[in-house]
Write a protein that holds these residues in place. Sequence first.
Motif, PDB file in Angstrom:
ATOM      1  N   ASP A  19       0.863  -1.182   0.000  1.00 50.73           N
ATOM      2  CA  ASP A  19       0.000   0.000   0.000  1.00 50.73           C
ATOM      3  C   ASP A  19       0.896   1.227   0.000  1.00 50.73           C
ATOM      4  OD1 ASP A  19      -2.614  -1.257   0.161  1.00 50.73           O
ATOM      5  OD2 ASP A  19      -2.025  -1.872   2.185  1.00 50.73           O
ATOM      6  N   HIS A  21       0.830   5.465  -0.225  1.00 50.48           N
ATOM      7  CA  HIS A  21       0.005   6.673  -0.142  1.00 50.48           C
ATOM      8  C   HIS A  21       0.623   7.760  -1.025  1.00 50.48           C
ATOM      9  CE1 HIS A  21      -2.748   5.464   3.133  1.00 50.48           C
ATOM     10  NE2 HIS A  21      -1.747   4.638   3.430  1.00 50.48           N
ATOM     11  N   ILE A  25      -4.438   9.681  -1.651  1.00 49.01           N
ATOM     12  CA  ILE A  25      -5.165   8.423  -1.517  1.00 49.01           C
ATOM     13  C   ILE A  25      -4.179   7.269  -1.375  1.00 49.01           C
ATOM     14  CG2 ILE A  25      -7.120   9.293  -2.866  1.00 49.01           C
ATOM     15  CD1 ILE A  25      -6.184   7.467  -5.171  1.00 49.01           C
ATOM     16  N   ARG A  26      -4.728   6.073  -1.095  1.00 50.32           N
ATOM     17  CA  ARG A  26      -3.912   4.869  -0.940  1.00 50.32           C
ATOM     18  C   ARG A  26      -3.985   4.042  -2.222  1.00 50.32           C
ATOM     19  NH1 ARG A  26      -5.204  -0.179  -0.404  1.00 50.32           N
ATOM     20  NH2 ARG A  26      -7.400   0.425  -0.203  1.00 50.32           N
ATOM     21  N   ARG A  75      -6.391   4.621  -9.607  1.00 47.48           N
ATOM     22  CA  ARG A  75      -7.426   5.254  -8.774  1.00 47.48           C
ATOM     23  C   ARG A  75      -8.801   4.656  -9.104  1.00 47.48           C
ATOM     24  NH1 ARG A  75      -8.551  10.899  -6.702  1.00 47.48           N
ATOM     25  NH2 ARG A  75      -6.290  11.069  -6.706  1.00 47.48           N
ATOM     26  N   THR A  80      -7.186  -0.322  -4.682  1.00 45.47           N
ATOM     27  CA  THR A  80      -6.839   1.085  -4.478  1.00 45.47           C
ATOM     28  C   THR A  80      -8.080   1.836  -4.000  1.00 45.47           C
ATOM     29  OG1 THR A  80      -4.988   1.145  -6.025  1.00 45.47           O
ATOM     30  CG2 THR A  80      -6.194   3.200  -5.744  1.00 45.47           C
ATOM     31  N   ASP A  81      -7.872   2.947  -3.294  1.00 45.57           N
ATOM     32  CA  ASP A  81      -8.999   3.748  -2.822  1.00 45.57           C
ATOM     33  C   ASP A  81      -9.891   4.187  -3.986  1.00 45.57           C
ATOM     34  OD1 ASP A  81      -8.236   3.551  -0.194  1.00 45.57           O
ATOM     35  OD2 ASP A  81      -7.330   5.553  -0.076  1.00 45.57           O
ATOM     36  N   LYS A  82     -11.162   4.444  -3.655  1.00 43.83           N
ATOM     37  CA  LYS A  82     -12.150   4.808  -4.664  1.00 43.83           C
ATOM     38  C   LYS A  82     -12.833   6.129  -4.285  1.00 43.83           C
ATOM     39  CE  LYS A  82     -12.568  -0.039  -5.678  1.00 43.83           C
ATOM     40  NZ  LYS A  82     -11.317  -0.285  -4.920  1.00 43.83           N
TER      41      LYS A  82
END
Length: 307
Positions: A19, A21, A25-26, A75, A80-82
């Motif tokens: 992960d 950053h 976002i991550r 993304r 991955t973060d949304k």
Amino acid sequence: MIQPDPSTVRFAGPWTHRDIHANGIRFHVVETATAPPDAPLVVLLHGFADFWWSWRHQLTALSAAGYRAVAVDLRGYGDTDKPPRGYDGWTLAGDVVGLIRALGYGQATLVGHADGGLVCWATAALHPRMVTSIGLVGSPHPIALRRAVLKNKAQRRALLPFFLRYQVPLVPERTLTKAGGDAVEQLFRSRTSPSWQGTEEFADASTHMRSAIRIAGAAHCALEYQRWAFRSQFRSDGRRFMQAMDEELKIPVLQIRGELDPYVLARTVEGDARWAPRRRLHTVLGAGHYAHQEAPDEVTEQLKELL
């Protein structure tokens, strides 16, 4: 229907899941441990309705060749973060720059397929000091693509129906995720070579894609890429983006196209030379839109030559 957990895209293999950053976002990234720590960085960016697994062959082969290859869930995709926004060209380029820096580098080679390739073009134009070269699979320069859609009936017929279909709210998300993601497999099948469709590789890839698109939020985020790309053409932000993209790249560019690609036509990628005079065009015979999966060894050798 039960939605897959994002962690289901963290397949075991000769690689490590991390992960990172960046840009607020991550990101879920995947890399092997075989490359030396000071190896040149190669960032691999997947296309529409896909995820990092698209680059599984190049990930291991480039690492074995002495490069630090890192495959990314873009993304909104995979694990991955949304976030609800950020699917415009500027933010996506910022994501890549942030990732390069978070990985401890000042520049990298970018390799992208389809939408991931458009992120490569944008990053190279908007942040030229961060990009040493770009490799593209089925991904023409965005200005060349727009002109082709306007002037070439065949390219317009191949691409525009999908863009128009994706602009309405909610319905496209349901279409992509219903019946266990069957629409994604049909899309995948329609753009690959008939000879590859009967292979175990195709079956495995399509199964993974069907699962990944059903992760909560993934289908919506994937469509946001397409929606911004289309709608921004009629807004000031889209015009500013195209103006920013209208720059001649000084770096080496490798453009790979599958001979049988029904989605991005040969005449369209031929127009890229205006923005990439150092471009080298390679056609993969017998392959469709997913040449990096259909003919992984050939594509990897071309990328090694670029590097």
